[in-house]
Design a protein around this motif. Structure first.
Motif, PDB file in Angstrom:
ATOM      1  N   SER A   1       6.303   5.655   8.210  1.00  0.00           N
ATOM      2  CA  SER A   1       7.256   4.949   7.360  1.00  0.00           C
ATOM      3  C   SER A   1       8.053   3.933   8.176  1.00  0.00           C
ATOM      4  O   SER A   1       8.659   4.251   9.196  1.00  0.00           O
ATOM      5  CB  SER A   1       8.215   5.946   6.701  1.00  0.00           C
ATOM      6  OG  SER A   1       9.083   5.280   5.792  1.00  0.00           O
TER       7      SER A   1
ATOM      8  N   ARG B   1       0.828  -1.214   0.000  1.00  0.00           N
ATOM      9  CA  ARG B   1       0.000   0.000   0.000  1.00  0.00           C
ATOM     10  C   ARG B   1       0.856   1.255   0.000  1.00  0.00           C
ATOM     11  O   ARG B   1       0.485   2.292  -0.583  1.00  0.00           O
ATOM     12  CB  ARG B   1      -0.939   0.009   1.214  1.00  0.00           C
ATOM     13  CG  ARG B   1      -2.046   1.055   1.143  1.00  0.00           C
ATOM     14  CD  ARG B   1      -2.890   1.073   2.409  1.00  0.00           C
ATOM     15  NE  ARG B   1      -2.237   1.840   3.469  1.00  0.00           N
ATOM     16  CZ  ARG B   1      -2.375   3.155   3.639  1.00  0.00           C
ATOM     17  NH1 ARG B   1      -3.124   3.851   2.804  1.00  0.00           N
ATOM     18  NH2 ARG B   1      -1.760   3.779   4.633  1.00  0.00           N
ATOM     19  N   VAL B   2       1.998   1.169   0.674  1.00  0.00           N
ATOM     20  CA  VAL B   2       2.939   2.301   0.723  1.00  0.00           C
ATOM     21  C   VAL B   2       4.333   1.780   0.379  1.00  0.00           C
ATOM     22  O   VAL B   2       4.593   0.578   0.456  1.00  0.00           O
ATOM     23  CB  VAL B   2       2.948   2.953   2.127  1.00  0.00           C
ATOM     24  CG1 VAL B   2       1.555   3.447   2.493  1.00  0.00           C
ATOM     25  CG2 VAL B   2       3.471   1.997   3.186  1.00  0.00           C
TER      26      VAL B   2
ATOM     27  N   GLU C   1       4.199   0.776   9.129  1.00  0.00           N
ATOM     28  CA  GLU C   1       2.877   1.091   8.602  1.00  0.00           C
ATOM     29  C   GLU C   1       1.857   0.000   8.830  1.00  0.00           C
ATOM     30  O   GLU C   1       0.664   0.273   8.978  1.00  0.00           O
ATOM     31  CB  GLU C   1       2.995   1.396   7.096  1.00  0.00           C
ATOM     32  CG  GLU C   1       1.806   2.124   6.504  1.00  0.00           C
ATOM     33  CD  GLU C   1       0.749   1.184   5.943  1.00  0.00           C
ATOM     34  OE1 GLU C   1      -0.401   1.636   5.743  1.00  0.00           O
ATOM     35  OE2 GLU C   1       1.061   0.001   5.693  1.00  0.00           O
ATOM     36  N   ASN C   2       2.290  -1.257   8.848  1.00  0.00           N
ATOM     37  CA  ASN C   2       1.330  -2.354   8.989  1.00  0.00           C
ATOM     38  C   ASN C   2       1.992  -3.557   9.648  1.00  0.00           C
ATOM     39  O   ASN C   2       3.226  -3.621   9.753  1.00  0.00           O
ATOM     40  CB  ASN C   2       0.748  -2.723   7.621  1.00  0.00           C
ATOM     41  CG  ASN C   2       1.793  -3.292   6.682  1.00  0.00           C
ATOM     42  OD1 ASN C   2       2.310  -4.384   6.907  1.00  0.00           O
ATOM     43  ND2 ASN C   2       2.132  -2.566   5.617  1.00  0.00           N
TER      44      ASN C   2
ATOM     45  N   SER D   1       8.042   8.189  11.970  1.00  0.00           N
ATOM     46  CA  SER D   1       8.632   7.083  11.224  1.00  0.00           C
ATOM     47  C   SER D   1       9.214   6.101  12.232  1.00  0.00           C
ATOM     48  O   SER D   1       9.138   6.312  13.447  1.00  0.00           O
ATOM     49  CB  SER D   1       9.740   7.581  10.293  1.00  0.00           C
ATOM     50  OG  SER D   1      10.875   7.984  11.068  1.00  0.00           O
TER      51      SER D   1
ATOM     52  N   PRO E   1      -0.108   6.191  14.077  1.00  0.00           N
ATOM     53  CA  PRO E   1       0.241   7.516  13.539  1.00  0.00           C
ATOM     54  C   PRO E   1       0.115   8.648  14.543  1.00  0.00           C
ATOM     55  O   PRO E   1      -0.858   8.752  15.287  1.00  0.00           O
ATOM     56  CB  PRO E   1      -0.768   7.690  12.393  1.00  0.00           C
ATOM     57  CG  PRO E   1      -1.108   6.299  11.979  1.00  0.00           C
ATOM     58  CD  PRO E   1      -1.091   5.498  13.233  1.00  0.00           C
TER      59      PRO E   1
ATOM     60  N   THR F   1      -0.760  -1.470  14.845  1.00  0.00           N
ATOM     61  CA  THR F   1      -0.989  -1.174  13.433  1.00  0.00           C
ATOM     62  C   THR F   1      -2.113  -2.033  12.864  1.00  0.00           C
ATOM     63  O   THR F   1      -2.593  -2.975  13.488  1.00  0.00           O
ATOM     64  CB  THR F   1       0.290  -1.403  12.612  1.00  0.00           C
ATOM     65  OG1 THR F   1       0.661  -2.794  12.674  1.00  0.00           O
ATOM     66  CG2 THR F   1       1.441  -0.565  13.145  1.00  0.00           C
TER      67      THR F   1
ATOM     68  N   TYR G   1       1.299   8.170   6.634  1.00  0.00           N
ATOM     69  CA  TYR G   1       1.536   6.855   7.218  1.00  0.00           C
ATOM     70  C   TYR G   1       2.874   6.906   7.948  1.00  0.00           C
ATOM     71  O   TYR G   1       3.671   7.826   7.747  1.00  0.00           O
ATOM     72  CB  TYR G   1       1.542   5.747   6.155  1.00  0.00           C
ATOM     73  CG  TYR G   1       2.634   5.899   5.117  1.00  0.00           C
ATOM     74  CD1 TYR G   1       3.878   5.292   5.291  1.00  0.00           C
ATOM     75  CD2 TYR G   1       2.426   6.649   3.963  1.00  0.00           C
ATOM     76  CE1 TYR G   1       4.889   5.441   4.351  1.00  0.00           C
ATOM     77  CE2 TYR G   1       3.426   6.803   3.014  1.00  0.00           C
ATOM     78  CZ  TYR G   1       4.650   6.203   3.213  1.00  0.00           C
ATOM     79  OH  TYR G   1       5.659   6.352   2.294  1.00  0.00           O
TER      80      TYR G   1
ATOM     81  N   ASP H   1      -5.530   2.506   5.843  1.00  0.00           N
ATOM     82  CA  ASP H   1      -5.278   3.914   6.155  1.00  0.00           C
ATOM     83  C   ASP H   1      -5.542   4.186   7.636  1.00  0.00           C
ATOM     84  O   ASP H   1      -6.655   4.551   8.034  1.00  0.00           O
ATOM     85  CB  ASP H   1      -6.159   4.793   5.271  1.00  0.00           C
ATOM     86  CG  ASP H   1      -5.923   6.283   5.487  1.00  0.00           C
ATOM     87  OD1 ASP H   1      -5.054   6.638   6.304  1.00  0.00           O
ATOM     88  OD2 ASP H   1      -6.628   7.084   4.832  1.00  0.00           O
ATOM     89  N   HIS H   2      -4.503   4.043   8.458  1.00  0.00           N
ATOM     90  CA  HIS H   2      -4.649   4.222   9.896  1.00  0.00           C
ATOM     91  C   HIS H   2      -4.894   5.695  10.246  1.00  0.00           C
ATOM     92  O   HIS H   2      -5.633   6.014  11.179  1.00  0.00           O
ATOM     93  CB  HIS H   2      -3.392   3.713  10.602  1.00  0.00           C
ATOM     94  CG  HIS H   2      -3.603   3.365  12.038  1.00  0.00           C
ATOM     95  ND1 HIS H   2      -2.757   2.537  12.739  1.00  0.00           N
ATOM     96  CD2 HIS H   2      -4.550   3.737  12.935  1.00  0.00           C
ATOM     97  CE1 HIS H   2      -3.174   2.403  13.980  1.00  0.00           C
ATOM     98  NE2 HIS H   2      -4.257   3.134  14.134  1.00  0.00           N
ATOM     99  N   VAL H   3      -4.293   6.607   9.491  1.00  0.00           N
ATOM    100  CA  VAL H   3      -4.534   8.032   9.713  1.00  0.00           C
ATOM    101  C   VAL H   3      -6.006   8.343   9.455  1.00  0.00           C
ATOM    102  O   VAL H   3      -6.661   9.060  10.225  1.00  0.00           O
ATOM    103  CB  VAL H   3      -3.629   8.892   8.816  1.00  0.00           C
ATOM    104  CG1 VAL H   3      -3.995  10.370   8.931  1.00  0.00           C
ATOM    105  CG2 VAL H   3      -2.162   8.679   9.183  1.00  0.00           C
TER     106      VAL H   3
END
Length: 400
Positions: free
Chosen positions: A358, A34-35, A361-362, A298, A286, A324, A356, A328-330
């Motif tokens: 960095s 995703r990122v 993120e997950n 990050s 986040p 996490t 996110y 999209d956690h934000v």
């Protein structure tokens, strides 16, 4: 395709049902890619060491929500109302983790109500997750340490059921026993807002652990449920540490001395937790574990909290609870700010917003990057083994 013990074989959530007919279908965020990947700048030799450590050691996340969010996060409320959150089986299979403390919907659970922490919602959430997990063989529910060790031997991933607060027990002490019977092995006291047990971290005045809260702590001790004080107020946290006969967890937080918001824990609480044998799991949701040196959130910001806590209480009392999910956690935070009471909990310190975190993120990437960072900063194998799982196991040996 059905999974078999020892390896992920492609199972997706609710494969045993007929989409659209048996359950409402949402387009989901991707579990992988995703990122962009975070580049730690590791050499080939360091990457090999990371892979070996994850292969040989127990990697345990003390706090996650490993569900998959809708691709359009504005649909999250409708998605959660169904009671069915897709679980990130594929992402977790790539994570390198041995066990994950799964905290389900928790503060975003709105199956029967606009607001979370209803008894029925929690039971829906746990039951539907366990039904999904029961239909495959790679992820296994663990209620004992031996089951976690067995999962490691079999190349599986152990799921430990956790809840961020005890709000849904209301004034019914026996509901703690019922949750234990359903498989819950870790539970928080309060989630930001005060409840029958004590104060949350968003309250202006922290009245500490209530009389009922002390009875609840005693019951959790007797049953063998690990206690979490991550979202509890400072005085309530100190009272819980004192009242508990066994160590407690701060499953997902950071140090207020590094980033001065109520969501972080003051030195006094971190020290008290460690002095009684407990562990703090470093958070990565986040805009939480920021630092003056790394205000753009990050993995570097997260590890500033890690190094501070290690210096404060020693490496035997620090672990990781990244907190996490997949998606999209934000956007999740933006959608549920009032429900989660996170606006006040996070404080008013100005900081750059990021889309996110960095490197964190997950759940698929957190532990490989954590170990990579520790390898890059010359931590020993023994030190890495402690902070990625060994310290958690030590506490669970006393609690469970």
């Amino acid at each position: 395709m059905q999974e078999t013990a020892g390896g992920y074989r492609g199972y997706r959530s609710f494969d045993y049902l007929e989409p659209h007919r048996d359950y409402k279908v949402f387009e989901l965020a991707p579990e992988i890619g995703r990122v962009p990947e975070h580049d730690l700048g590791l050499t080939d030799g360091q990457q090999e060491r990371v892979a070996r450590l994850l292969r040989e050691q127990m990697a345990i996340s003390l706090h996650e929500h490993p569900k998959i969010l809708p691709a359009d996060v504005s649909q999250l409320r409708d998605y959660n109302r169904t009671g069915r959150n897709s679980f990130g089986f594929e992402g977790l299979a790539r994570s390198g983790m041995t066990a994950v403390f799964d905290n389900f919907m928790n503060g975003t659970g709105c199956v029967t109500s606009e607001h979370a922490w209803k008894w029925d919602d929690v039971i829906y959430d746990i039951g539907l997750r366990f039904a999904d997990v029961a239909k495959q063989d790679h992820v296994v529910v663990a209620t004992t340490l031996e089951q976690i060790f067995e999962a490691k031997r079999n190349g599986q991933l152990a799921l430990v059921a956790g809840l961020e607060a005890a709000t849904m027990i209301e004034n019914e002490l026996d509901r703690i026993d019922i949750l234990y019977g359903f498989g819950v092995r870790q539970m928080g006291i309060a989630y930001s807002q005060a409840n029958m047990l004590g104060s949350g971290l968003s309250e202006d005045r922290d009245g500490g652990l209530t009389h009922f809260g002390r009875r609840a702590v005693d019951r959790m001790n007797k049953l063998g449920i690990a206690i979490d004080i991550s979202h509890s107020g400072d005085q309530t946290s100190l009272d819980v540490i004192e009242a508990s006969r066994v160590p407690v967890f701060i499953t997902h937080a950071g140090a207020r001395s590094v980033w001065n918001t109520p969501r972080m824990k003051p030195d006094e609480v971190i020290r008290a937790c460690a002095e009684r044998g407990g562990v703090i799991g470093i958070e990565a949701a986040p805009h939480t574990t920021l630092s003056a040196d790394h205000p753009h959130h990050s993995i570097e910001s997260v590890m500033d909290h890690f190094t501070y806590c290690v210096e404060l209480v020693g490496i035997d009392h620090v672990a990781f609870g990244p907190d996490t999910n997949f998606g999209d956690h934000v956007g999740l935070h933006d959608s549920f700010t009032q429900h989660l009471a996170i606006g006040k909990a996070h404080g008013v310190v100005d900081h750059p917003r990021v889309p996110y975190v960095s490197g964190m993120e997950n759940p698929a990437e957190c532990f490989s990057n954590i170990v990579g960072w520790l390898v890059a900063h010359d931590y020993s194998d023994d030190e890495i083994a402690k902070v990625i799982g060994g310290n958690i196991i030590r506490v669970l040996q006393e609690v469970w």
